[in-house]
Design a protein around this motif. Structure first.
Motif, mmCIF file in Angstrom:
data_model
loop_
_atom_site.group_PDB
_atom_site.id
_atom_site.type_symbol
_atom_site.label_atom_id
_atom_site.label_comp_id
_atom_site.label_asym_id
_atom_site.label_seq_id
_atom_site.Cartn_x
_atom_site.Cartn_y
_atom_site.Cartn_z
ATOM 1 N N MET A 163 114.432 -23.284 17.698
ATOM 2 C CA MET A 163 114.124 -24.515 18.428
ATOM 3 C C MET A 163 112.640 -24.853 18.334
ATOM 4 N N LEU A 164 111.810 -23.869 18.577
ATOM 5 C CA LEU A 164 110.364 -24.097 18.516
ATOM 6 C C LEU A 164 109.920 -24.452 17.103
ATOM 7 N N LYS A 165 110.549 -23.828 16.112
ATOM 8 C CA LYS A 165 110.196 -24.111 14.724
ATOM 9 C C LYS A 165 110.418 -25.586 14.403
ATOM 10 N N ARG A 166 111.586 -26.125 14.761
ATOM 11 C CA ARG A 166 111.886 -27.530 14.494
ATOM 12 C C ARG A 166 110.925 -28.447 15.238
ATOM 13 N N TYR A 167 110.626 -28.104 16.486
ATOM 14 C CA TYR A 167 109.703 -28.917 17.279
ATOM 15 C C TYR A 167 108.313 -28.937 16.662
ATOM 16 N N MET A 168 107.804 -27.772 16.276
ATOM 17 C CA MET A 168 106.456 -27.685 15.715
ATOM 18 C C MET A 168 106.369 -28.421 14.380
ATOM 19 N N HIS A 169 107.404 -28.279 13.534
ATOM 20 C CA HIS A 169 107.392 -28.985 12.256
ATOM 21 C C HIS A 169 107.469 -30.493 12.460
ATOM 22 N N LYS A 170 108.226 -30.919 13.434
ATOM 23 C CA LYS A 170 108.315 -32.352 13.732
ATOM 24 C C LYS A 170 106.972 -32.899 14.188
ATOM 25 N N ARG A 171 106.272 -32.131 15.036
ATOM 26 C CA ARG A 171 104.955 -32.574 15.505
ATOM 27 C C ARG A 171 103.938 -32.593 14.373
ATOM 28 N N GLU A 172 104.016 -31.606 13.502
ATOM 29 C CA GLU A 172 103.103 -31.565 12.363
ATOM 30 C C GLU A 172 103.313 -32.772 11.460
#
Length: 263
Positions: free
Chosen positions: A1-10
């Motif tokens: 979950m955090l991985k998808r969120y961080m990549h989306k923000r990047e």
């Protein structure tokens, strides 16, 4: 979950700028001392990497002596630094007694108070944003004579206006971009403590003035700060660039040269 969120923000932040340029892959053997069209660049970089790792101290070593310039509004100090001389030889120690930036609430409050109580005399000392500017030297003496109590917090012990200083020196690594061959740093010296200091290295593609507030904070707690300018950033950026694409690029040799220069 955090991985998808961080990549989306990047991806979101990456797409905020519309001046990104997609550059082709290049070996860039000419940036490590070989011909641009070398027959086997893969082998050249394999040997280069092995030699660099084996002799990393020599690869990243700086010259034993170099020239520098330390400038501030109304004054410039020049000199040289060498292995047989103490730090800040050549007049820099004396110059650094001035130049503490207005980092405290006392200084900011005094600026506002001067502007309100004596607008005619304070105006030449202020920029459009209401902060101290670099063209205020002519009015300093008059303001100090007429309103010493309110002007004092804006001045150093020597009576000069407090401001950061610009340190420049020739880069130990020469690149094809002339602008990039002069290194820059902004110096925020603490007025009394000369024994504590910190070096601040901005992030890739940092804009001019970033981390100045952090430098002011260090001044406020009694520490001098030196904010470096990365290669191909700000004053060091060649005219063909809008972003610091040459610092980390799909050109292998140029990236190696830039990273060495940064160190």
């Amino acid at each position: 979950m955090l991985k998808r969120y961080m990549h989306k923000r990047e991806r979101h932040f990456a797409m905020l700028n519309d001046n990104r340029v997609v550059r082709p892959f290049e070996w860039g053997a000419e940036f490590i001392g070989h011909e641009r069209d070398a027959e086997d660049p893969h082998e050249i970089f394999r040997k280069f990497s092995a030699e660099t790792i084996a002799n990393s101290d020599e690869y990243f070593a700086i010259p034993k002596s170099f020239d520098f310039t330390l400038s501030e509004p109304g004054a410039v100090a020049t000199g040289d630094f060498g292995s047989d001389s103490p730090p800040y030889k050549g007049g820099v120690a004396a110059a650094s007694a001035d130049g503490v930036v207005l980092s405290s609430s006392e200084g900011q409050g005094s600026t506002q108070q001067l502007s309100e109580n004596h607008p005619a005399e304070a105006a030449p000392l202020l920029s459009k944003e209401g902060s101290l500017n670099s063209e205020r030297q002519a009015s300093t003496q008059q303001l100090l004579e007429n309103h010493p109590a309110e002007a004092a917090p804006l001045l150093s012990k020597e009576g000069s206006l407090k401001a950061p200083q610009i340190l420049t020196w020739p880069s130990a690594v020469s690149t094809p971009s002339i602008e990039n061959n002069t290194a820059y740093a902004t110096y925020f010296p603490h007025e009394t403590n000369r024994k504590s200091a910190v070096i601040i290295l901005p992030h890739w593609n940092a804009k001019a003035g970033t981390y100045f507030d952090l430098c002011k904070f260090f001044n406020k707690v009694g520490i001098s700060a030196l904010r470096l300018t990365l290669p191909y950033h700000e004053e060091r950026m060649p005219p063909e660039l809008e972003r610091a694409d040459y610092l980390v690029a799909p050109n292998v040799g140029r990236s190696l040269q830039s990273i060495r220069q940064s160190v």
